[in-house]
Design an enzyme around this catalytic site. Structure first.
Site, PDB file in Angstrom:
ATOM      1  N   LYS A  32       5.551   1.053  -5.895  1.00 55.23           N
ATOM      2  CA  LYS A  32       5.317   1.540  -4.533  1.00 55.23           C
ATOM      3  C   LYS A  32       5.818   0.523  -3.517  1.00 55.23           C
ATOM      4  O   LYS A  32       5.487  -0.662  -3.593  1.00 55.23           O
ATOM      5  CB  LYS A  32       3.820   1.786  -4.301  1.00 55.23           C
ATOM      6  CG  LYS A  32       3.501   2.270  -2.882  1.00 55.23           C
ATOM      7  CD  LYS A  32       2.061   2.719  -2.756  1.00 55.23           C
ATOM      8  CE  LYS A  32       1.117   1.638  -2.303  1.00 55.23           C
ATOM      9  NZ  LYS A  32       1.229   1.315  -0.869  1.00 55.23           N
ATOM     10  N   ASP A  59       5.848   4.591   0.629  1.00 51.86           N
ATOM     11  CA  ASP A  59       4.572   4.919   1.273  1.00 51.86           C
ATOM     12  C   ASP A  59       4.615   4.516   2.742  1.00 51.86           C
ATOM     13  O   ASP A  59       4.093   3.471   3.125  1.00 51.86           O
ATOM     14  CB  ASP A  59       3.458   4.178   0.515  1.00 51.86           C
ATOM     15  CG  ASP A  59       2.079   4.476   1.064  1.00 51.86           C
ATOM     16  OD1 ASP A  59       1.905   5.500   1.754  1.00 51.86           O
ATOM     17  OD2 ASP A  59       1.155   3.674   0.802  1.00 51.86           O
ATOM     18  N   LYS A  61       3.628   6.759   5.239  1.00 53.95           N
ATOM     19  CA  LYS A  61       2.608   7.554   5.939  1.00 53.95           C
ATOM     20  C   LYS A  61       3.162   8.130   7.243  1.00 53.95           C
ATOM     21  O   LYS A  61       2.692   7.825   8.348  1.00 53.95           O
ATOM     22  CB  LYS A  61       1.360   6.709   6.206  1.00 53.95           C
ATOM     23  CG  LYS A  61       0.722   6.188   4.909  1.00 53.95           C
ATOM     24  CD  LYS A  61      -0.583   5.468   5.167  1.00 53.95           C
ATOM     25  CE  LYS A  61      -1.287   5.059   3.887  1.00 53.95           C
ATOM     26  NZ  LYS A  61      -0.579   4.043   3.097  1.00 53.95           N
ATOM     27  N   ASP A  64       4.532  12.123  13.014  1.00 50.84           N
ATOM     28  CA  ASP A  64       5.273  12.201  14.281  1.00 50.84           C
ATOM     29  C   ASP A  64       5.540  13.681  14.551  1.00 50.84           C
ATOM     30  O   ASP A  64       5.066  14.544  13.807  1.00 50.84           O
ATOM     31  CB  ASP A  64       6.578  11.384  14.164  1.00 50.84           C
ATOM     32  CG  ASP A  64       7.066  10.852  15.506  1.00 50.84           C
ATOM     33  OD1 ASP A  64       6.942  11.576  16.520  1.00 50.84           O
ATOM     34  OD2 ASP A  64       7.586   9.725  15.545  1.00 50.84           O
ATOM     35  N   THR A 123      -9.098   5.520   3.993  1.00 46.53           N
ATOM     36  CA  THR A 123     -10.380   5.064   3.426  1.00 46.53           C
ATOM     37  C   THR A 123     -11.005   3.959   4.281  1.00 46.53           C
ATOM     38  O   THR A 123     -12.160   3.613   4.092  1.00 46.53           O
ATOM     39  CB  THR A 123     -10.200   4.571   1.976  1.00 46.53           C
ATOM     40  OG1 THR A 123      -9.091   3.689   1.936  1.00 46.53           O
ATOM     41  CG2 THR A 123      -9.970   5.718   1.027  1.00 46.53           C
ATOM     42  N   ARG A 214      -2.655  -5.910  -6.635  1.00 48.04           N
ATOM     43  CA  ARG A 214      -2.947  -7.306  -6.967  1.00 48.04           C
ATOM     44  C   ARG A 214      -3.456  -7.578  -8.380  1.00 48.04           C
ATOM     45  O   ARG A 214      -3.110  -8.633  -8.931  1.00 48.04           O
ATOM     46  CB  ARG A 214      -3.874  -7.898  -5.902  1.00 48.04           C
ATOM     47  CG  ARG A 214      -3.140  -8.086  -4.576  1.00 48.04           C
ATOM     48  CD  ARG A 214      -4.072  -8.167  -3.402  1.00 48.04           C
ATOM     49  NE  ARG A 214      -4.737  -6.894  -3.166  1.00 48.04           N
ATOM     50  CZ  ARG A 214      -5.674  -6.716  -2.236  1.00 48.04           C
ATOM     51  NH1 ARG A 214      -6.048  -7.709  -1.468  1.00 48.04           N
ATOM     52  NH2 ARG A 214      -6.218  -5.522  -2.070  1.00 48.04           N
TER      53      ARG A 214
HETATM   54  O1  C5P Z   1      -3.643  -4.726  -4.369  1.00 45.90           O
HETATM   55  P1  C5P Z   1      -4.314  -3.378  -4.388  1.00 45.90           P
HETATM   56  O2  C5P Z   1      -4.506  -2.841  -5.794  1.00 45.90           O
HETATM   57  O3  C5P Z   1      -5.580  -3.351  -3.580  1.00 45.90           O
HETATM   58  O4  C5P Z   1      -3.250  -2.429  -3.689  1.00 45.90           O
HETATM   59  C1  C5P Z   1      -3.550  -1.098  -3.387  1.00 45.90           C
HETATM   60  C2  C5P Z   1      -2.404  -0.478  -2.623  1.00 45.90           C
HETATM   61  O5  C5P Z   1      -2.799   0.818  -2.210  1.00 45.90           O
HETATM   62  C3  C5P Z   1      -1.980  -1.224  -1.378  1.00 45.90           C
HETATM   63  O6  C5P Z   1      -0.569  -1.046  -1.246  1.00 45.90           O
HETATM   64  C4  C5P Z   1      -2.708  -0.511  -0.269  1.00 45.90           C
HETATM   65  O7  C5P Z   1      -2.037  -0.554   0.960  1.00 45.90           O
HETATM   66  C5  C5P Z   1      -2.737   0.917  -0.795  1.00 45.90           C
HETATM   67  N1  C5P Z   1      -3.811   1.736  -0.283  1.00 45.90           N
HETATM   68  C6  C5P Z   1      -5.147   1.394  -0.410  1.00 45.90           C
HETATM   69  N2  C5P Z   1      -6.121   2.221   0.076  1.00 45.90           N
HETATM   70  C7  C5P Z   1      -5.780   3.348   0.660  1.00 45.90           C
HETATM   71  C8  C5P Z   1      -4.449   3.724   0.786  1.00 45.90           C
HETATM   72  C9  C5P Z   1      -3.471   2.879   0.294  1.00 45.90           C
HETATM   73  O8  C5P Z   1      -5.469   0.361  -0.965  1.00 45.90           O
HETATM   74  N3  C5P Z   1      -6.722   4.143   1.092  1.00 45.90           N
END
Ligand code: C5P
Length: 233
Positions: A32, A59, A61, A64, A123, A214
């Site tokens: 992603k 991604d 989002k 517009d 979220t 992560r």
């Molecule tokens: O590092 P981590 O596993 O937290 O990454 C989750 C990914 O999902 C990040 O790119 C974050 O921006 C994205 N994301 C999220 N929660 C959301 C929508 C997208 O963590 N509600």
């Protein structure tokens, strides 16, 4: 599960992202690219990741007027995106324009149509935050209303937290994409993710794809981290 994991390449620049992608080659199908990396590197990063053999979830989002989103969708098809996001709050005309353009542009350029998934309620927004921006519904009600709208406009599914996955699966049916971030294997730190589920829990709840950043990209051995996740450890 290898095809269901989407690794979020939230890394500082394209060099780091491509190095991580090379490490993960053959272990996962999807990566992603979010706003930070895309705005830093531009569409070349999408082409480079595809060149390594990955399916790329871009991604951004989108939200517009329909004309602008239509143009963005056409551009993203040309860059080779395999999945893209729009905000369902963009409304019926915008969502329909996005869905129509993905079909038209992929036919025109002779490529596979990208998957279109809608963000319902971020979220990071709770009921109070929604009320503050003029939305009287609870987050759960708003998620359901926007997911229904997105489906009716031709979206292939939604991005949602693992907590909402079961409701989204029930609402949207078995073919829908239900893409969940906030996924943490038991051995990983939750970090800034407030409501987390393990990969197995998210899939059991109805997720089709798991966005994991992560726990994989921050691991000492990212390929081994993927292996542990796939093996259910
Ligand atoms: O590092 P981590 O596993 O937290 O990454 C989750 C990914 O999902 C990040 O790119 C974050 O921006 C994205 N994301 C999220 N929660 C959301 C929508 C997208 O963590 N509600």
């Amino acid at each position: 599960m290898q095809d269901q994991i989407i690794v979020a390449l939230d890394l500082p620049d394209g060099v780091a992202a491509l190095e991580m992608a090379r490490t993960l080659k053959g272990r996962v199908s999807w990566v992603k690219v979010g706003m930070t990396l895309f705005y830093a590197e531009g569409p070349q990063i999408v082409r480079d990741l595809r060149g390594l053999g990955f399916k790329v979830f871009v991604d951004l989002k989108l939200n517009d007027i329909p004309h602008q989103v239509r143009g963005a969708c056409r551009t993203l098809v040309r860059q080779g995106a395999d999945m893209i996001t729009v905000h369902a709050t963009g409304g019926r005309a915008m969502l329909t324009a996005a869905a129509e353009e993905l079909t038209a542009a992929s036919q025109k350029f002779g490529v596979k149509k990208p998957v279109l998934v809608a963000v319902t309620v971020l979220t990071s927004l709770d009921d109070d935050a929604l009320s503050e921006i003029g939305c009287p519904a609870t987050a759960a009600e708003q998620v359901a209303a926007l997911a229904t709208l997105a489906r009716d406009c031709g979206c292939d599914g939604v991005v949602c937290s693992p907590e909402e996955a079961a409701a989204m699966r029930a609402l949207l049916g078995e073919d829908a994409y239900v893409v969940t971030p906030g996924v943490r294997p038991k051995w990983a730190e939750a970090g800034d993710q407030a409501r987390v589920a393990t990969p197995a829990e998210a899939i059991a709840a109805g997720a089709s794809h798991l966005v994991i950043g992560r726990p994989i990209t921050g691991a000492a051995d990212p390929a081994a981290a993927v292996k542990r996740i796939v093996e259910g450890n």
